[in-house]
Design a protein around this motif. Structure first.
Motif, PDB file in Angstrom:
ATOM      1  N   LEU A  57     -12.443  -2.168  -0.843  1.00  0.00           N
ATOM      2  CA  LEU A  57     -13.501  -2.189   0.239  1.00  0.00           C
ATOM      3  C   LEU A  57     -13.435  -0.721   0.778  1.00  0.00           C
ATOM      4  CD1 LEU A  57     -13.511  -5.312   2.354  1.00  0.00           C
ATOM      5  CD2 LEU A  57     -15.140  -4.420   0.817  1.00  0.00           C
ATOM      6  N   PRO A  58     -14.612   0.028   0.955  1.00  0.00           N
ATOM      7  CA  PRO A  58     -14.534   1.196   1.521  1.00  0.00           C
ATOM      8  C   PRO A  58     -13.477   0.997   2.782  1.00  0.00           C
ATOM      9  CG  PRO A  58     -16.621   0.623   1.152  1.00  0.00           C
ATOM     10  CD  PRO A  58     -15.830  -0.569   1.127  1.00  0.00           C
ATOM     11  N   GLY A  59     -12.767   2.241   2.996  1.00  0.00           N
ATOM     12  CA  GLY A  59     -11.747   2.388   4.200  1.00  0.00           C
ATOM     13  C   GLY A  59     -10.529   1.609   3.765  1.00  0.00           C
ATOM     14  N   THR A  60     -10.394   1.186   2.643  1.00  0.00           N
ATOM     15  CA  THR A  60      -8.998   0.555   2.173  1.00  0.00           C
ATOM     16  C   THR A  60      -8.311   1.201   1.307  1.00  0.00           C
ATOM     17  OG1 THR A  60     -10.202  -1.760   2.503  1.00  0.00           O
ATOM     18  CG2 THR A  60      -8.073  -1.848   1.093  1.00  0.00           C
ATOM     19  N   GLN A  61      -7.128   1.427   1.262  1.00  0.00           N
ATOM     20  CA  GLN A  61      -6.111   1.791   0.196  1.00  0.00           C
ATOM     21  C   GLN A  61      -5.739   0.687  -0.554  1.00  0.00           C
ATOM     22  OE1 GLN A  61      -3.286   4.842   1.735  1.00  0.00           O
ATOM     23  NE2 GLN A  61      -4.273   4.576   3.806  1.00  0.00           N
ATOM     24  N   ALA A  62      -5.731   0.996  -1.906  1.00  0.00           N
ATOM     25  CA  ALA A  62      -5.107   0.173  -2.749  1.00  0.00           C
ATOM     26  C   ALA A  62      -4.072   0.914  -3.563  1.00  0.00           C
ATOM     27  CB  ALA A  62      -6.436  -0.672  -3.526  1.00  0.00           C
ATOM     28  N   LYS A  63      -2.983   0.084  -4.107  1.00  0.00           N
ATOM     29  CA  LYS A  63      -2.105   0.773  -4.883  1.00  0.00           C
ATOM     30  C   LYS A  63      -1.578  -0.327  -5.695  1.00  0.00           C
ATOM     31  CE  LYS A  63       1.968   1.144  -1.770  1.00  0.00           C
ATOM     32  NZ  LYS A  63       2.719   2.075  -1.362  1.00  0.00           N
ATOM     33  N   ALA A 109       5.975  -9.240   4.216  1.00  0.00           N
ATOM     34  CA  ALA A 109       4.664  -8.995   3.600  1.00  0.00           C
ATOM     35  C   ALA A 109       4.267  -7.731   3.898  1.00  0.00           C
ATOM     36  CB  ALA A 109       3.683 -10.224   4.351  1.00  0.00           C
ATOM     37  N   ILE A 110       4.357  -7.092   5.179  1.00  0.00           N
ATOM     38  CA  ILE A 110       3.872  -5.877   5.366  1.00  0.00           C
ATOM     39  C   ILE A 110       4.784  -4.909   5.576  1.00  0.00           C
ATOM     40  CG2 ILE A 110       2.377  -4.471   7.025  1.00  0.00           C
ATOM     41  CD1 ILE A 110       1.347  -7.212   8.026  1.00  0.00           C
ATOM     42  N   ASP A 111       4.922  -3.962   4.764  1.00  0.00           N
ATOM     43  CA  ASP A 111       6.139  -2.608   4.691  1.00  0.00           C
ATOM     44  C   ASP A 111       5.875  -1.878   5.828  1.00  0.00           C
ATOM     45  OD1 ASP A 111       4.066  -0.781   3.899  1.00  0.00           O
ATOM     46  OD2 ASP A 111       4.737  -1.149   1.736  1.00  0.00           O
ATOM     47  N   GLU A 112       6.776  -0.881   6.028  1.00  0.00           N
ATOM     48  CA  GLU A 112       6.849   0.203   7.007  1.00  0.00           C
ATOM     49  C   GLU A 112       5.619   1.083   6.936  1.00  0.00           C
ATOM     50  OE1 GLU A 112      10.539   2.028   6.775  1.00  0.00           O
ATOM     51  OE2 GLU A 112      11.724   0.256   7.370  1.00  0.00           O
ATOM     52  N   ALA A 113       4.992   1.316   5.765  1.00  0.00           N
ATOM     53  CA  ALA A 113       3.755   2.278   5.788  1.00  0.00           C
ATOM     54  C   ALA A 113       2.606   1.415   6.104  1.00  0.00           C
ATOM     55  CB  ALA A 113       3.859   2.728   4.376  1.00  0.00           C
ATOM     56  N   CYS A 153      -0.956  -3.684  -3.616  1.00  0.00           N
ATOM     57  CA  CYS A 153      -0.706  -3.649  -2.071  1.00  0.00           C
ATOM     58  C   CYS A 153      -2.011  -2.970  -1.508  1.00  0.00           C
ATOM     59  CB  CYS A 153       0.764  -2.774  -1.990  1.00  0.00           C
ATOM     60  SG  CYS A 153       1.861  -3.351  -2.738  1.00  0.00           S
ATOM     61  N   VAL A 154      -2.474  -3.315  -0.646  1.00  0.00           N
ATOM     62  CA  VAL A 154      -3.567  -3.095   0.422  1.00  0.00           C
ATOM     63  C   VAL A 154      -3.382  -2.390   1.659  1.00  0.00           C
ATOM     64  CG1 VAL A 154      -5.096  -4.163  -1.309  1.00  0.00           C
ATOM     65  CG2 VAL A 154      -4.385  -5.269   0.660  1.00  0.00           C
ATOM     66  N   LYS A 155      -3.974  -1.524   2.250  1.00  0.00           N
ATOM     67  CA  LYS A 155      -3.729  -1.103   3.247  1.00  0.00           C
ATOM     68  C   LYS A 155      -5.238  -0.685   4.042  1.00  0.00           C
ATOM     69  CE  LYS A 155      -1.586   2.513   6.465  1.00  0.00           C
ATOM     70  NZ  LYS A 155      -0.407   3.767   6.139  1.00  0.00           N
ATOM     71  N   GLY A 156      -5.438  -1.358   5.223  1.00  0.00           N
ATOM     72  CA  GLY A 156      -6.541  -1.021   5.912  1.00  0.00           C
ATOM     73  C   GLY A 156      -6.777  -1.910   7.396  1.00  0.00           C
ATOM     74  N   ASP A 157      -7.858  -1.772   7.849  1.00  0.00           N
ATOM     75  CA  ASP A 157      -7.955  -2.703   9.308  1.00  0.00           C
ATOM     76  C   ASP A 157      -8.229  -3.948   9.240  1.00  0.00           C
ATOM     77  OD1 ASP A 157      -7.573  -0.487  11.086  1.00  0.00           O
ATOM     78  OD2 ASP A 157      -9.386   0.095  11.383  1.00  0.00           O
TER      79      ASP A 157
END
Length: 585
Positions: free
Chosen positions: A399-405, A439-443, A419-423
């Motif tokens: 999704l726009p605004g989402t980081q995926a790796k 489930a959620i890492d330090e980053a 792994c995904v990161k975003g609001d």
């Protein structure tokens, strides 16, 4: 020495191509909706006990949200946890939105759970009030519940036996508003405070409460609407259970943002009947539903003289014509389009893998399927295809605004954990900091537990669940979902689950359990065959699949089921270990 750094593959950022409105919370979203679409119908529902339809505008919907919220605050439920557990209906939506927009925390619960699991969630969630219908009342063992839990029934005309009538609460709130009570209207929303508590499992011992907030949901709406166009003229039909965040996010938030109308399906077996009644244009589905409908449609096509040839011919002609801007699908596939009500244009699908040919066939019918990916912890969407991306094998772009790796990708398959990161990432698990930290890492990245790969354009391909991976004695990894896909291509296979077992020597073998398609067996004259003959039929099916696979992936045993698999609310097969199996090799 420091901890070894994991190798990572990042997806490039996804850009929006539609302009979206700004809003910070769901209360502000609904105020905008009332201003923009107040006179439009928000719901079309069947009149209870009467023929005909009832229409509820967005003005009426928003006013009743205010009324119910006002009544609940006046009763002392400000800041409390209130559960909703019932069949999909207007009252379900109204209750949810009133709770989150100024009262407290909503706890959506699966209506299919048995009482011990329901009561376990009431206790874990600290529920103080329960909205339900008469169906749920039949299974509640009130003498075993916390006596302080107030029950409100959608179906009651008046209060009785300590249970409040839903409509009475709404009318009470309207009267309070007329007298100048502004407790709900002026209630401030903290976008980062939990407003929804969803449990990931019905089993009380394993259930984890996912904490979501307004920020999560608002991000989902703005990101998705930046790449997906839903119009005010659209009508969505709700069939998946609303307690599932996949359905509720689209029905409760996407529809109001766009000013679209919502209707409710009477149940899976009535879905095509309801589509003719409501003529929807948008449908939220899971693969199992589409696979079943697709199978029925293809059987109808093949039953007609030269049906299969005409289908393939029509598909090719429509594809060629489409390249020149001419849409002939309504000419070749009008009958199929009418089976969906005649206006169906978009199906949003997720929750499990889907066979690519189903997406291609529906596209031939003139119905676009947009396949996506998500999980409750992401409120729920994390990636999806969109109006400019229609892939059959991929779940699309982040999704726009989402980081995926992808972390630690395999050198050969390029698959690793997504792994995904975003609001949209949850606040955490309720009263469970240990699981939250896992489930959620330090980053701030959520570790999804899913295996995937990302190509150079950022398109995400899901391989399966890490916990489902079968590791052979020589260290090879086998993904059950891959084998299940190959098996499901055979029309004789209705449902299938692949899993591992060990022999007396402790060696790992790949096995499967199959629920046969009786109609397909009938077509080859095997509907009433003996058990031994049936074993021969499916031994051949297994052999055919094994010929397409490397030796270490071969399925070496199988079992035939007489009943469907148990499934979750989102129609995913609940995985377990089958004990007895019939040798397939």
């Amino acid at each position: 020495m420091g901890k070894a750094r994991k190798s990572e593959v990042y997806a490039p950022p996804t850009k929006t191509f539609y302009k979206v409105r700004e809003f910070n919370d769901l209360k502000e979203l609904m105020r905008q909706t009332k201003e923009l679409y107040g006179e439009r119908n928000a719901f079309e529902i069947k009149k209870r006990g009467k023929s005909g339809m009832q229409y509820i505008t967005y003005n009426e919907y928003c006013d009743e949200i205010d009324a119910l919220g006002t009544a609940l605050i006046s009763m002392g439920y400000k800041g409390k946890h209130l559960a909703v557990c019932a069949n999909n209906c207007y009252e379900w939506c109204l209750s949810y939105m009133a709770i989150v927009n100024g009262v407290g925390v909503v706890v959506p619960i699966d209506k299919e759970l048995l009482f011990p699991d329901l009561n376990g969630i009431f206790e874990k969630s600290e529920t103080k009030l329960l909205f339900c219908d008469e169906n749920l009342l039949k299974i509640l063992e009130r003498d075993k519940m916390d006596p302080e839990i107030q029950i409100v029934c959608f179906d009651y005309d008046k209060d009785q036996d300590g249970i409040l009538a839903f409509r009475g609460l709404v009318e009470k709130g309207k009267e309070l508003l007329r007298k100048g009570n502004k407790s709900f209207l002026e209630a401030e929303i903290d976008p980062d405070k939990m407003c929804s508590l969803l449990f990931t499992s019905g089993t009380t011992g394993a259930a984890k409460g996912v904490m979501l907030c307004h920020r999560n949901f608002c991000f989902e709406v703005k990101s998705a609407m930046g790449v997906l166009k839903i119009k005010p003229e659209d009508c969505g039909i709700s069939m998946l259970p609303l307690h599932h965040t996949y359905e509720s996010t689209i029905i409760l938030f996407f529809a109001p943002y766009c000013g679209a109308k919502v209707t409710f399906c009477d149940g899976f077996k009535y879905v095509l009947k309801n589509m003719k009644e409501f003529t929807p244009s948008v449908f939220v589905a899971v693969p199992l539903i589409l696979e079943t409908v697709h199978r029925r449609l293809m059987q109808q096509i093949k039953a007609k003289p030269h049906g299969e040839f005409l289908f393939k011919f029509g598909s090719k002609i429509c594809k060629i014509a489409g390249k020149f801007g001419v849409d002939l699908r309504s000419v070749f596939f009008k009958e199929i389009q009418e089976a969906f009500g005649g206006k169906m244009r978009l199906i949003i699908c997720g929750a499990a893998p889907i066979r690519p040919e189903i997406l291609r066939d529906f596209d031939a019918f003139g119905i676009q399927i947009l396949f996506g990916y998500g999980l409750t912890e992401c409120a729920p969407l994390a990636a999806m295809n969109n109006d400019k991306l229609h892939l059959a094998e991929s779940v699309g772009l982040a999704l726009p605004g989402t980081q995926a790796k992808i972390i630690d990708p395999d050198p050969q398959t390029h698959s690793g954990e997504l792994c995904v990161k975003g609001d949209m990432v949850m606040l955490g698990y309720y009263n469970n900091p240990e699981e939250t930290a896992k489930a959620i890492d330090e980053a701030g990245f959520l570790h999804t537990g899913d295996l995937a790969k990302i190509d150079e354009k950022g398109r995400i391909y899901i391989s399966g669940r890490i916990k489902n991976v079968i590791v052979t004695d020589n260290g090879k990894n086998i993904y059950p979902e891959e084998l299940e896909y190959h098996l499901s291509l055979n029309p004789l296979v209705n449902e299938v689950m692949v899993y591992a077992d060990t022999n007396t020597k402790g060696e790992t073998f790949v096995k499967c359990s199959i629920f046969p398609d009786t109609e397909a067996l009938g077509e080859i004259g095997k509907a009433d065959c003996s058990e031994d003959e049936l074993r021969e039929v499916f031994s051949a099916v297994i052999k055919e699949v094994n010929q397409k696979l490397p030796h270490y992936k071969h399925i070496r045993g199988f079992q035939l089921r007489k009943t469907e698999f148990l499934k979750s609310a989102s129609k995913k097969i609940l995985r377990f270990k089958e004990e007895n199996f019939t040798s397939g090799e």
